[in-house]
Design an enzyme around this catalytic site. Structure first.
Site, mmCIF file in Angstrom:
data_model
loop_
_atom_site.group_PDB
_atom_site.id
_atom_site.type_symbol
_atom_site.label_atom_id
_atom_site.label_comp_id
_atom_site.label_asym_id
_atom_site.label_seq_id
_atom_site.Cartn_x
_atom_site.Cartn_y
_atom_site.Cartn_z
ATOM 1 N N LYS A 4 4.924 -4.273 133.140
ATOM 2 C CA LYS A 4 4.348 -4.436 134.422
ATOM 3 C C LYS A 4 3.254 -5.418 134.461
ATOM 4 C CE LYS A 4 7.745 -1.854 135.615
ATOM 5 N NZ LYS A 4 7.947 -0.484 135.789
HETATM 6 C C1 PLP Z 1 9.059 0.998 135.932
HETATM 7 C C2 PLP Z 1 9.273 1.505 137.100
HETATM 8 C C3 PLP Z 1 9.006 2.824 137.169
HETATM 9 C C4 PLP Z 1 8.682 3.840 136.179
HETATM 10 O O1 PLP Z 1 7.535 3.563 135.573
HETATM 11 P P1 PLP Z 1 7.039 4.277 134.311
HETATM 12 O O2 PLP Z 1 5.777 4.024 134.152
HETATM 13 O O3 PLP Z 1 7.725 3.647 133.043
HETATM 14 O O4 PLP Z 1 7.330 5.796 134.272
HETATM 15 C C5 PLP Z 1 9.411 3.506 138.486
HETATM 16 N N1 PLP Z 1 9.897 2.683 139.527
HETATM 17 C C6 PLP Z 1 10.233 1.481 139.339
HETATM 18 C C7 PLP Z 1 10.732 0.837 140.606
HETATM 19 C C8 PLP Z 1 9.802 0.950 138.169
HETATM 20 O O5 PLP Z 1 10.146 -0.532 138.172
#
Ligand code: PLP
Length: 386
Positions: A188
């Protein structure tokens, strides 16, 4: 054609000396769990979002943030929650784990975001909430969505996993609804390895989310084991184990300090791709809308077999042969067997999400990419498409 070049890992984060120093300092302090560094990261994130610290709570993932938001919102069991089929499974699973019923509303093919008219069409007397996803970092149409939320008195939870930098008409994503949920997963825009943050409009609900994220205990461990004397805790609800560690926050604060610089680099790479693929037979991402800020989390192209002469999956294999990692964001939620079996969903019911999910390819967009890496990706895509 094979390549001897190093494998370009999709979504590889840019880690610099500042994070390494902070993690070492944390290790040397021997305070690894939830403590001063998490409190500092919460203040840093609150500052970045222009919120008081009482309206943010660090957790160990965005999935956890989504789950505790929906529990803290206190929706009645089985209430319907409308969300997008073009998302990561976590958005839907969190609804299910909160004891609620997911309902899908199709996306717009250009923006890939949930379509406001489709939301309104999916509303029933049991609808209580909407979980929005600002796909790839592009904000949803917040005027239209919030108008519907007000009209039907719905709780709004923004899944901002792609959208740390995103804003709509000058307002930050995550601050429109009741809750905003952020991810600091390794790929991210800001990472802590694994991690998340929930922000909210009502500080009492954020306080509840914090309690829920640590077993339902009324005092956190930092206060229990600190130097101000032992404090008893009381369990006030059946909570979860969702707290962030200082080791994670040690990565997060220096990462967040560079959020703007990394965003600028991704914007630059995005523009290089737009220019390089302008004459290719693929669909490119819609340009950012006026008066919005796009977080440039994903650069997605649509590979249509009829138009490109190669299927999406063959394209993915060809990229891999050239030692370039790619992603698929996402196969539409109703393509997965669990949801088909549990809810009777078929992909054809949400044709835009199905169309996108069967063609989409995410190209590398990490700020870690050098200009030479970007040139390699461009040459690979153009070569495969002939
Ligand atoms: C990555 C992601 C999540 C989950 O995030 P985590 O921190 O891995 O739990 C949820 N929604 C979207 C749209 C994502 O891209």
């Amino acid at each position: 054609m094979t390549s001897t070049e190093p494998f370009l890992v999709f979504g590889s984060p840019l880690i610099e000396q500042a994070e390494i120093d902070e993690v070492l300092a944390c290790m040397r302090s021997s305070w690894l769990g939830t403590g001063p560094k998490v409190a500092q990261f919460e203040r840093d994130f609150a500052d970045y979002q222009h919120l008081p610290p009482s309206r943010v709570a660090a957790v160990n993932s965005c999935t956890a943030a989504l789950h505790v938001s929906m529990v803290a919102a206190g929706l009645e069991p089985g209430a319907e929650v409308i969300t997008t089929p073009m998302t990561f499974c976590a958005s839907v699973n969190a609804i299910i784990h909160a004891g609620l019923t997911p309902v899908l509303a199709d996306v717009d093919r250009q923006t890939q975001n949930i379509d406001a008219a489709a939301i309104e069409a999916a509303i029933t007397p049991r609808t209580r909430a909407i979980v929005l996803v600002h796909f790839a970092g592009r904000p949803c149409e917040m005027d239209a969505v919030m108008a519907i939320a007000h009209k039907y008195n719905l709780c709004v939870i923004e899944d901002c996993a792609h959208a740390i930098e995103t804003s709509w008409k000058g307002q930050k994503a995550g601050t429109f609804g009741d809750f905003g949920c952020f991810s600091f997963y390794a790929t991210k825009n800001v990472t802590t390895g694994e991690g998340g943050m929930v922000i909210g409009r009502d500080e009492a609900l954020i306080a509840r989310a914090k309690v829920l994220a640590l077993h339902g205990m009324s005092k956190d461990a930092w206060h229990r084991f600190g130097d101000s004397g032992y404090k008893h805790y009381q369990v006030v609800e059946a909570g979860f184990k969702y707290n962030m560690m200082d080791l994670q926050a040690a990565i997060g604060s220096p990462q967040l300090a560079r959020v703007e610089r990394n965003w600028l680099r991704r914007q630059q790479i995005w523009r290089m791709y737009m220019e390089a693929f302008a004459d290719c037979p693929v669909w490119l991402p819609a340009p950012p809308a006026a008066d919005t800020l796009h977080a440039y989390h994903l650069f997605t192209i649509m590979v249509d077999e009829e138009r490109c002469g190669i299927s999406r999956d063959a394209f993915l294999d060809a990229m891999n042969d050239l030692r370039i990692g790619t992603g698929v964001h996402y196969q539409a939620i109703p393509e997965h067997p669990y949801y088909q079996q549990r809810f009777g969903w078929r992909p054809e019911q949400w044709p835009n999400a199905m169309w996108l999910g069967r063609r989409t390819v995410s190209l590398p967009l990490s700020p870690k990419l050098s200009d030479a890496d970007v040139a390699r990706v461009i040459a690979a895509v153009r070569g495969i498409l002939g």
